[in-house]
Design an enzyme around this catalytic site. Structure first.
Site, short mmCIF file in Angstrom:
data_model
loop_
_atom_site.label_atom_id
_atom_site.label_comp_id
_atom_site.label_asym_id
_atom_site.label_seq_id
_atom_site.Cartn_x
_atom_site.Cartn_y
_atom_site.Cartn_z
N GLU A 34 0.03 -13.45 -34.14
CA GLU A 34 -0.14 -14.68 -34.89
C GLU A 34 0.02 -14.42 -36.38
O GLU A 34 0.66 -15.18 -37.10
CB GLU A 34 -1.52 -15.27 -34.60
CG GLU A 34 -1.74 -16.62 -35.25
CD GLU A 34 -3.14 -17.20 -35.02
OE1 GLU A 34 -4.01 -16.49 -34.50
OE2 GLU A 34 -3.33 -18.36 -35.37
N ASN A 47 -7.49 -14.29 -45.75
CA ASN A 47 -6.78 -13.25 -46.49
C ASN A 47 -7.73 -12.15 -46.99
O ASN A 47 -7.32 -10.99 -47.13
CB ASN A 47 -5.99 -13.88 -47.65
CG ASN A 47 -4.73 -14.55 -47.11
OD1 ASN A 47 -4.57 -14.71 -45.90
ND2 ASN A 47 -3.82 -14.91 -48.00
N SER A 90 -7.35 -26.36 -33.76
CA SER A 90 -6.16 -27.13 -34.14
C SER A 90 -5.58 -27.87 -32.94
O SER A 90 -5.44 -27.29 -31.86
CB SER A 90 -5.07 -26.22 -34.70
OG SER A 90 -5.49 -25.65 -35.91
N SER A 135 -12.88 -19.96 -32.81
CA SER A 135 -13.91 -20.02 -33.87
C SER A 135 -15.13 -20.81 -33.42
O SER A 135 -15.02 -21.78 -32.67
CB SER A 135 -13.34 -20.69 -35.11
OG SER A 135 -12.18 -20.05 -35.54
N GLN A 157 -6.43 -23.78 -29.31
CA GLN A 157 -7.08 -22.46 -29.33
C GLN A 157 -8.55 -22.66 -29.70
O GLN A 157 -8.85 -23.20 -30.77
CB GLN A 157 -6.39 -21.59 -30.39
CG GLN A 157 -6.95 -20.18 -30.46
CD GLN A 157 -6.46 -19.45 -31.70
OE1 GLN A 157 -6.39 -20.03 -32.78
NE2 GLN A 157 -6.11 -18.20 -31.56
#
Ligand SMILES: Cc1cc2nc3c(=O)[nH]c(=O)nc-3n(C[C@H](O)[C@H](O)[C@H](O)COP(=O)(O)OP(=O)(O)OC[C@H]3O[C@@H](n4cnc5c(N)ncnc54)[C@H](O)[C@@H]3O)c2cc1C
Length: 392
Positions: free
Chosen positions: A248, A369, A165, A131, A128
């Site tokens: 996700e 978070n 990743s 970012s 993916q």
């Protein structure tokens, strides 16, 4: 440990679960080397092949693509059985959990036929590429560009992605590029699929906390991508991408099976070592209750989704819960292990140390978070929007 399903199962669902359990007990591999190493990546691909041959790789997909047309209930049951058996995290998960829902909903029939089958058996592993150095939490700040090339019938990609990743060992990538620099931030983005060995693509591995290269920067220097590899409409990339982000954070990436299995292993560790650390008893119990609570919450979500509801901002509640539970659970295990926690590699204590390092990324990936707390505050609790200025 067996956890009876907290919902009434039909005979077919129960049979599905029993079949999955029996197959996994017979076929699941022992602990594989890290998928972020060349040997580990090869071993994980072989495991994907084994799963696919027996049609356990993509149980919820239609049969024509190697699935079993499994319902949401069956899928959650399968995930529970999968992790309960001790089977490894999937190297194919970026493709199967993040990209495939988009291919099914936004892809052309040609894209589906080309990309879905090799995703199921580890032949094509996906990375993916969302970012960027200046676009993480503020994803709409993406600067990597896509420029039109009418002559060749496609687009030319330029720019840099980061924290991708599995990119060091993957075959293809998917990501967002700015195709209209003049459009409003969220609108001028387009979603592209591309090979990682294309001319002009450089994948530079980044070492993780554990020393393995689990992710990479990807540099694009005039990389040509044909129109047939645009996913969804030109300029529609944000909407396409967001239709998977909730997934996700919520159900797809972190079904409760993994945490239930980890909580059971923690209980086992407590059985071996608890006599020497009575002060940790409450933390072990809290971790186990947390895993059960997450499971019940997930089953309630499954019920709602099957009644036609949607996940919405609830995915952010899930994400906060599973990521913080995972860190607490692993910290407790390491305290139980005492000095043995330093041991890495094969063996029970080594697995705990590796899994602890992995858990530390949970509060960051799939949206940090802090950002999830903003979403919960604003969209679920109806609190006023905070001041977004830096330092405010
Ligand atoms: C293990 C791991 C795997 C990853 N895999 C991938 C991948 O496969 N593909 C991919 O594209 N990306 C991946 N990422 C990247 C991940 O999505 C980003 O790290 C994440 O979105 C945060 O972006 P950032 O690192 O740029 O931090 P920043 O956005 O710079 O944030 C820095 C800090 O500021 C806080 N912050 C920022 N804005 C606000 C705000 N408005 N309110 C409150 N706090 C705020 C953040 O919460 C964070 O704590 C991965 C990351 C990790 C750790």
């Amino acid at each position: 440990m067996t956890h009876p399903a907290p919902v009434e199962l039909t005979e077919a669902e129960e049979a599905f679960r029993v079949e999955a359990r029996a197959w996994l007990a017979e076929h699941r591999p022992g602990r594989l080397p890290s998928m972020d190493t060349p040997d580990g990546a090869a071993a994980h691909r072989a495991w994907e092949r084994t799963l696919a041959e027996a049609r356990w790789s993509v149980v919820a997909w239609p049969e024509e693509y190697g699935g079993r047309d499994a319902s949401l209930t069956e899928w959650v049951l399968f995930e529970e059985e999968y992790y309960r058996s001790g089977a490894p995290t999937r190297i194919a998960q970026n493709g199967i959990t993040l990209l495939s829902p988009l291919l099914f909903s936004h892809g052309t029939p040609e894209q589906q036929a080309r990309y879905l089958p090799p995703m199921t058996d580890g032949t094509e592993v996906w990375a993916q590429a969302w970012s960027e150095p200046e676009a993480g939490s503020d994803l709409a700040g993406i600067r990597s560009r896509a420029e039109r090339d009418d002559e060749r019938g496609g687009w030319v990609l330029t720019g840099q992605k980061t924290w991708s990743s599995r990119a060091p060992f993957a075959d293809r990538g998917f990501g967002l590029f700015r195709s209209d620099p003049d459009a409003e931030r969220h609108r001028g983005l387009t979603y592209f699929l591309f090979p990682l060995d294309a001319e002009g693509v450089t994948v530079r591995p980044i070492a993780q906390l554990d020393g393995d290269s689990g992710f990479a920067e990807i540099f694009f220097t005039d990389v040509f991508v044909p129109d047939s590899d645009v996913l969804g409409g030109v300029g529609d990339g944000w909407r396409v991408a967001m239709s998977t982000a909730g997934n996700e954070r919520g159900l797809s990436l972190r079904a409760p099976g993994r945490f239930l299995a980890a909580a059971d292993r923690l209980l086992g560790l407590w059985g071996e070592r608890g006599a020497d650390a009575p002060h940790l008893r409450d933390r072990v119990v809290d971790a186990w209750i947390g895993a059960q609570a997450y499971r019940l919450y997930t089953w309630a979500t499954v019920d709602r989704l099957q009644d036609g509801g949607d996940l919405g901002a609830d995915g952010s509640v899930n994400k906060l819960f599973w990521s913080e539970l995972d860190v607490d659970l692993h910290e407790t295990a390491l305290e139980l292990l005492g000095p043995d926690q330093e041991l890495r590699g094969d063996g029970a204590s080594g697995a705990w140390a590796d899994d602890y390092l992995f858990s530390l990324g949970g509060p960051i990936y799939a949206g940090t978070n802090q950002i999830q707390r903003n979403i919960v505050a604003e969209r679920l609790l109806g609190l006023p929007r905070g001041d977004r200025r830096a330092g405010a």
